[in-house]
Design a protein around this motif. Structure first.
Motif, PDB file in Angstrom:
ATOM      1  N   LEU A   1     -15.862 -63.492  -6.534  1.00  0.00           N
ATOM      2  CA  LEU A   1     -16.248 -63.345  -5.132  1.00  0.00           C
ATOM      3  C   LEU A   1     -17.112 -64.525  -4.694  1.00  0.00           C
ATOM      4  O   LEU A   1     -17.807 -65.147  -5.492  1.00  0.00           O
ATOM      5  N   GLU A   2     -17.077 -64.805  -3.408  1.00  0.00           N
ATOM      6  CA  GLU A   2     -17.831 -65.926  -2.837  1.00  0.00           C
ATOM      7  C   GLU A   2     -19.336 -65.651  -2.930  1.00  0.00           C
ATOM      8  O   GLU A   2     -19.813 -64.586  -2.530  1.00  0.00           O
ATOM      9  N   THR A   3     -20.066 -66.612  -3.476  1.00  0.00           N
ATOM     10  CA  THR A   3     -21.526 -66.467  -3.584  1.00  0.00           C
ATOM     11  C   THR A   3     -22.276 -67.395  -2.634  1.00  0.00           C
ATOM     12  O   THR A   3     -23.481 -67.234  -2.453  1.00  0.00           O
ATOM     13  N   LYS A   4     -21.595 -68.341  -2.015  1.00  0.00           N
ATOM     14  CA  LYS A   4     -22.262 -69.231  -1.058  1.00  0.00           C
ATOM     15  C   LYS A   4     -22.699 -68.404   0.161  1.00  0.00           C
ATOM     16  O   LYS A   4     -21.902 -67.701   0.767  1.00  0.00           O
ATOM     17  N   ASP A   5     -23.980 -68.495   0.471  1.00  0.00           N
ATOM     18  CA  ASP A   5     -24.555 -67.754   1.602  1.00  0.00           C
ATOM     19  C   ASP A   5     -24.428 -66.243   1.458  1.00  0.00           C
ATOM     20  O   ASP A   5     -24.421 -65.512   2.457  1.00  0.00           O
ATOM     21  N   ILE A   6     -24.309 -65.758   0.236  1.00  0.00           N
ATOM     22  CA  ILE A   6     -24.276 -64.321   0.000  1.00  0.00           C
ATOM     23  C   ILE A   6     -25.558 -63.693   0.549  1.00  0.00           C
ATOM     24  O   ILE A   6     -26.622 -64.301   0.522  1.00  0.00           O
ATOM     25  N   LEU A   7     -25.452 -62.475   1.046  1.00  0.00           N
ATOM     26  CA  LEU A   7     -26.606 -61.801   1.624  1.00  0.00           C
ATOM     27  C   LEU A   7     -26.880 -60.498   0.879  1.00  0.00           C
ATOM     28  O   LEU A   7     -26.055 -59.580   0.878  1.00  0.00           O
ATOM     29  N   PHE A   8     -28.037 -60.432   0.219  1.00  0.00           N
ATOM     30  CA  PHE A   8     -28.490 -59.201  -0.419  1.00  0.00           C
ATOM     31  C   PHE A   8     -29.489 -58.525   0.510  1.00  0.00           C
ATOM     32  O   PHE A   8     -30.608 -59.004   0.686  1.00  0.00           O
ATOM     33  N   LEU A   9     -29.063 -57.427   1.122  1.00  0.00           N
ATOM     34  CA  LEU A   9     -29.987 -56.639   1.925  1.00  0.00           C
ATOM     35  C   LEU A   9     -30.686 -55.579   1.072  1.00  0.00           C
ATOM     36  O   LEU A   9     -31.519 -54.824   1.565  1.00  0.00           O
ATOM     37  N   GLU A  10     -30.344 -55.537  -0.187  1.00  0.00           N
ATOM     38  CA  GLU A  10     -31.015 -54.750  -1.221  1.00  0.00           C
ATOM     39  C   GLU A  10     -30.671 -55.425  -2.542  1.00  0.00           C
ATOM     40  O   GLU A  10     -29.710 -56.191  -2.624  1.00  0.00           O
ATOM     41  N   TYR A  11     -31.483 -55.182  -3.580  1.00  0.00           N
ATOM     42  CA  TYR A  11     -31.271 -55.777  -4.905  1.00  0.00           C
ATOM     43  C   TYR A  11     -31.276 -57.306  -4.842  1.00  0.00           C
ATOM     44  O   TYR A  11     -30.428 -57.973  -5.434  1.00  0.00           O
ATOM     45  N   HIS A  12     -32.228 -57.867  -4.099  1.00  0.00           N
ATOM     46  CA  HIS A  12     -32.182 -59.309  -3.858  1.00  0.00           C
ATOM     47  C   HIS A  12     -32.595 -60.151  -5.062  1.00  0.00           C
ATOM     48  O   HIS A  12     -32.535 -61.376  -5.002  1.00  0.00           O
ATOM     49  N   ILE A  13     -32.950 -59.503  -6.193  1.00  0.00           N
ATOM     50  CA  ILE A  13     -33.096 -60.251  -7.440  1.00  0.00           C
ATOM     51  C   ILE A  13     -31.742 -60.832  -7.841  1.00  0.00           C
ATOM     52  O   ILE A  13     -31.655 -61.774  -8.641  1.00  0.00           O
ATOM     53  N   GLY A  14     -30.680 -60.296  -7.227  1.00  0.00           N
ATOM     54  CA  GLY A  14     -29.332 -60.813  -7.484  1.00  0.00           C
ATOM     55  C   GLY A  14     -29.183 -62.289  -7.154  1.00  0.00           C
ATOM     56  O   GLY A  14     -28.373 -62.991  -7.781  1.00  0.00           O
ATOM     57  N   TYR A  15     -29.930 -62.791  -6.161  1.00  0.00           N
ATOM     58  CA  TYR A  15     -29.899 -64.230  -5.879  1.00  0.00           C
ATOM     59  C   TYR A  15     -30.260 -65.027  -7.125  1.00  0.00           C
ATOM     60  O   TYR A  15     -29.629 -66.047  -7.446  1.00  0.00           O
ATOM     61  N   TRP A  16     -31.322 -64.579  -7.809  1.00  0.00           N
ATOM     62  CA  TRP A  16     -31.817 -65.288  -9.000  1.00  0.00           C
ATOM     63  C   TRP A  16     -30.799 -65.223 -10.136  1.00  0.00           C
ATOM     64  O   TRP A  16     -30.551 -66.217 -10.819  1.00  0.00           O
ATOM     65  N   VAL A  17     -30.204 -64.046 -10.322  1.00  0.00           N
ATOM     66  CA  VAL A  17     -29.228 -63.874 -11.391  1.00  0.00           C
ATOM     67  C   VAL A  17     -28.010 -64.767 -11.145  1.00  0.00           C
ATOM     68  O   VAL A  17     -27.457 -65.374 -12.079  1.00  0.00           O
ATOM     69  N   LEU A  18     -27.618 -64.896  -9.869  1.00  0.00           N
ATOM     70  CA  LEU A  18     -26.456 -65.729  -9.517  1.00  0.00           C
ATOM     71  C   LEU A  18     -26.796 -67.212  -9.428  1.00  0.00           C
ATOM     72  O   LEU A  18     -25.891 -68.060  -9.420  1.00  0.00           O
ATOM     73  N   GLY A  19     -28.078 -67.540  -9.313  1.00  0.00           N
ATOM     74  CA  GLY A  19     -28.477 -68.940  -9.188  1.00  0.00           C
ATOM     75  C   GLY A  19     -28.266 -69.506  -7.805  1.00  0.00           C
ATOM     76  O   GLY A  19     -27.982 -70.695  -7.643  1.00  0.00           O
ATOM     77  N   VAL A  20     -28.430 -68.653  -6.771  1.00  0.00           N
ATOM     78  CA  VAL A  20     -28.259 -69.105  -5.388  1.00  0.00           C
ATOM     79  C   VAL A  20     -29.505 -68.727  -4.593  1.00  0.00           C
ATOM     80  O   VAL A  20     -30.329 -67.915  -5.040  1.00  0.00           O
ATOM     81  N   ASN A  21     -29.638 -69.307  -3.408  1.00  0.00           N
ATOM     82  CA  ASN A  21     -30.761 -69.006  -2.519  1.00  0.00           C
ATOM     83  C   ASN A  21     -30.348 -68.010  -1.435  1.00  0.00           C
ATOM     84  O   ASN A  21     -29.163 -67.932  -1.078  1.00  0.00           O
ATOM     85  N   PRO A  22     -31.294 -67.289  -0.866  1.00  0.00           N
ATOM     86  CA  PRO A  22     -31.008 -66.486   0.327  1.00  0.00           C
ATOM     87  C   PRO A  22     -30.527 -67.391   1.456  1.00  0.00           C
ATOM     88  O   PRO A  22     -30.835 -68.594   1.470  1.00  0.00           O
ATOM     89  N   PRO A  23     -29.781 -66.865   2.432  1.00  0.00           N
ATOM     90  CA  PRO A  23     -29.201 -67.707   3.485  1.00  0.00           C
ATOM     91  C   PRO A  23     -30.240 -68.317   4.432  1.00  0.00           C
ATOM     92  O   PRO A  23     -29.971 -69.355   5.033  1.00  0.00           O
ATOM     93  N   THR A  24     -31.413 -67.695   4.596  1.00  0.00           N
ATOM     94  CA  THR A  24     -32.472 -68.254   5.440  1.00  0.00           C
ATOM     95  C   THR A  24     -33.817 -67.984   4.780  1.00  0.00           C
ATOM     96  O   THR A  24     -33.926 -67.157   3.876  1.00  0.00           O
ATOM     97  N   LYS A  25     -34.858 -68.682   5.273  1.00  0.00           N
ATOM     98  CA  LYS A  25     -36.211 -68.422   4.768  1.00  0.00           C
ATOM     99  C   LYS A  25     -36.603 -66.968   4.973  1.00  0.00           C
ATOM    100  O   LYS A  25     -37.224 -66.350   4.097  1.00  0.00           O
ATOM    101  N   ALA A  26     -36.274 -66.429   6.119  1.00  0.00           N
ATOM    102  CA  ALA A  26     -36.663 -65.053   6.431  1.00  0.00           C
ATOM    103  C   ALA A  26     -36.035 -64.059   5.474  1.00  0.00           C
ATOM    104  O   ALA A  26     -36.603 -62.989   5.218  1.00  0.00           O
ATOM    105  N   ALA A  27     -34.888 -64.389   4.911  1.00  0.00           N
ATOM    106  CA  ALA A  27     -34.169 -63.472   4.026  1.00  0.00           C
ATOM    107  C   ALA A  27     -34.676 -63.528   2.589  1.00  0.00           C
ATOM    108  O   ALA A  27     -34.123 -62.853   1.718  1.00  0.00           O
TER     109      ALA A  27
END
Length: 495
Positions: free
Chosen positions: A387-413
């Protein structure tokens, strides 16, 4: 038989060495907290600290690429662990445990100074328990880090007659306040106490020198946190993020006075009881210092207008010592052997730990891994299914960004709830002005291919009617539910 068992496990307080006390506290904390080493997250704030820390390890100072409201030493702690040990949940949780043990150890040392090794040791054990159980305290919170520095500093002030140690205490207090800003009240009150305590004894020069040393130590640490931003010409971002934003947040997110009043009423009743029964010597310097700290922490709660469960970590060590002093003087507890009841409580209280041990073993049997939680399982599924991980949005379980090695889509996120905290936007130059604008920008301009939410839960705070109305209408029109992993819904964009 029970008596022999209790006698065997009761330490010899007379011969209790510092090293032994520290190791016993470490063993206690480790056994209580160990099964949570494998959890994806215990509190969402911990996940946010990890994300900002990883960004720092990647070369971006806090607040520049990702943003959260905590001072920089919080992120430095996590960044140091990640830099040294890589992306390791085990390392982060172990060093978090070490912070709990350090604050408990200095609670022991202060208790030893004020009463006895026995009083200090059991105060420290209770400190470990209260910092490791109930709610989200099994994770690594900024309060855990802060109190390790704070209690070490407090011990130096209570125990030392040497002037240079006030400077050392100031350095530790600087680390504490740059970990948790609301401790500034308690730290200021302690500094004022040092000054007036010496003045009351006609020690004007010594009082001034020690107060200056204390204050200078604090300012040195604060200055060192500003320095990297100054060198890159962005000191204003430090000021807005570390000082102005927390002040604005405290004013905007207040609870009713009725919600915070029970704690104040209980503590008032306790201190009135201790005073009336003469169970606390309010003229004793060490007791006065602990009272000053309690007042400072309570004032910070009052000014902030809210008391979350993990906030109480800032109160636990000093309050435990005062309660222990009172209990030690009650004749009721001298009439019988209360140790079996204490042992029963110590074994009964960590129910959450026993359940978590069982959950870890169960997860190993079912999924082949001790590590558990949607923040780990969802990224595994995303990777396995391409699945696409570029600009992925975690509205819950946002530790997933770290596990995937990606950043949230914006600073606010960086933290999902920050998306709707529009009062914070001006402090990191967010061009959007409302939470609805921010979520609309993410969904309609960035257009993440993958969105993760928690099923059967409001995406944003239930009070945020407009934000929830928008996202609840947008998701069904533009996304389809691709998969459900335990409590996580994974959505894929339709177009």
């Amino acid at each position: 038989m029970l008596k022999k068992l209790i006698d065997y496990f009761t330490p010899s307080y007379t011969h209790l060495k510092n090293r032994t006390a520290f190791l016993l506290l470490l063993l206690t904390a480790f056994l209580i907290r160990f099964p949570f080493f494998f959890r994806d997250y215990v509190d969402r704030d911990e996940s946010t600290f990890i994300l900002v820390a990883q960004s720092w390890v990647n070369g971006h100072l806090p607040y520049t690429e990702l943003w959260d409201i905590k001072p920089p030493i919080t992120f430095l702690f996590f960044a140091s662990v990640i830099y040294s040990f890589g992306k390791s949940f085990l390392a982060i949780r172990f060093f978090g445990t070490l912070m709990v043990v350090i604050s408990a150890f200095f609670t022991y040392k202060i208790g030893e100074k004020m009463g006895s090794k026995k009083l200090g040791f059991w105060s420290a054990v209770i400190c470990v328990y209260l910092q490791s159980m109930f709610g989200s305290l099994q994770g690594v919170m900024s309060e855990h880090i802060c109190m390790a520095f704070f209690m070490a500093a407090l011990y130096l002030i209570i125990s030392s007659k040497k002037g240079y140690r006030y400077g050392m205490a100031g350095l530790l207090m600087g680390l504490a306040v740059m970990t948790k800003l609301n401790m500034a009240y308690a730290i200021l009150f302690v500094g004022l106490f040092v000054l007036f305590d010496h003045f009351s004894k006609k020690e004007f020069q010594r009082g001034m020198l020690r107060s200056i040393g204390y204050g200078t130590g604090i300012l040195v640490i604060i200055g060192l946190t500003v320095l990297p931003y100054y060198l890159q010409g962005d000191a204003g971002l430090w000021w807005k993020s570390v000082v102005k934003a927390p002040l604005e947040y405290a004013g905007a997110r207040r609870y009713s006075i009725l919600k915070i009043s029970p704690l104040f009423l209980i503590l008032t009743a306790f201190f009135l009881f201790a005073w009336k029964k003469r169970l606390l010597n309010f003229r004793e310097r060490s007791v006065q210092i602990l009272l000053v700290v309690v007042l400072g922490v309570l004032l910070s709660f009052l000014r902030g207008g809210r008391i979350n469960g993990h906030y109480l970590i800032q109160l636990h060590p000093v309050l435990i010592l005062l309660v222990a002093l009172v209990v030690s003087k009650l004749t009721y507890f001298k009439r019988f052997d209360y140790r079996p009841y204490v042992l029963f409580l110590l074994l009964l209280l960590p129910v959450e730990t026993y359940l978590e041990y069982a959950a870890v073993v169960k997860n190993k049997g079912a999924k082949g891994s001790f590590f558990n939680g949607e923040g780990i399982d969802v990224p595994k599924f995303i990777i396995a299914n391409g699945l696409e991980t570029k600009d992925i949005l975690f509205l819950e379980y946002h530790i997933g960004y770290w596990v995937l090695g990606v950043n949230p889509p914006t600073k606010a996120a960086t933290h999902p709830s920050n998306i709707c905290k529009s009062e914070m936007f001006p402090f990191y130059d967010n061009p959007r002005t409302t939470g609805v604008e921010e979520i609309r920008f993410i969904m309609e301009t960035i257009r993440p291919k993958t969105v993760v939410i928690r099923k059967n839960k409001s995406i944003f705070d239930k009070k945020l009617l407009e934000e929830n109305e928008y996202i609840n209408a947008y998701l069904p029109r533009h996304y389809r539910l691709f998969e459900t992993i335990d409590r996580a819904h994974i959505y894929q964009r339709l177009e």
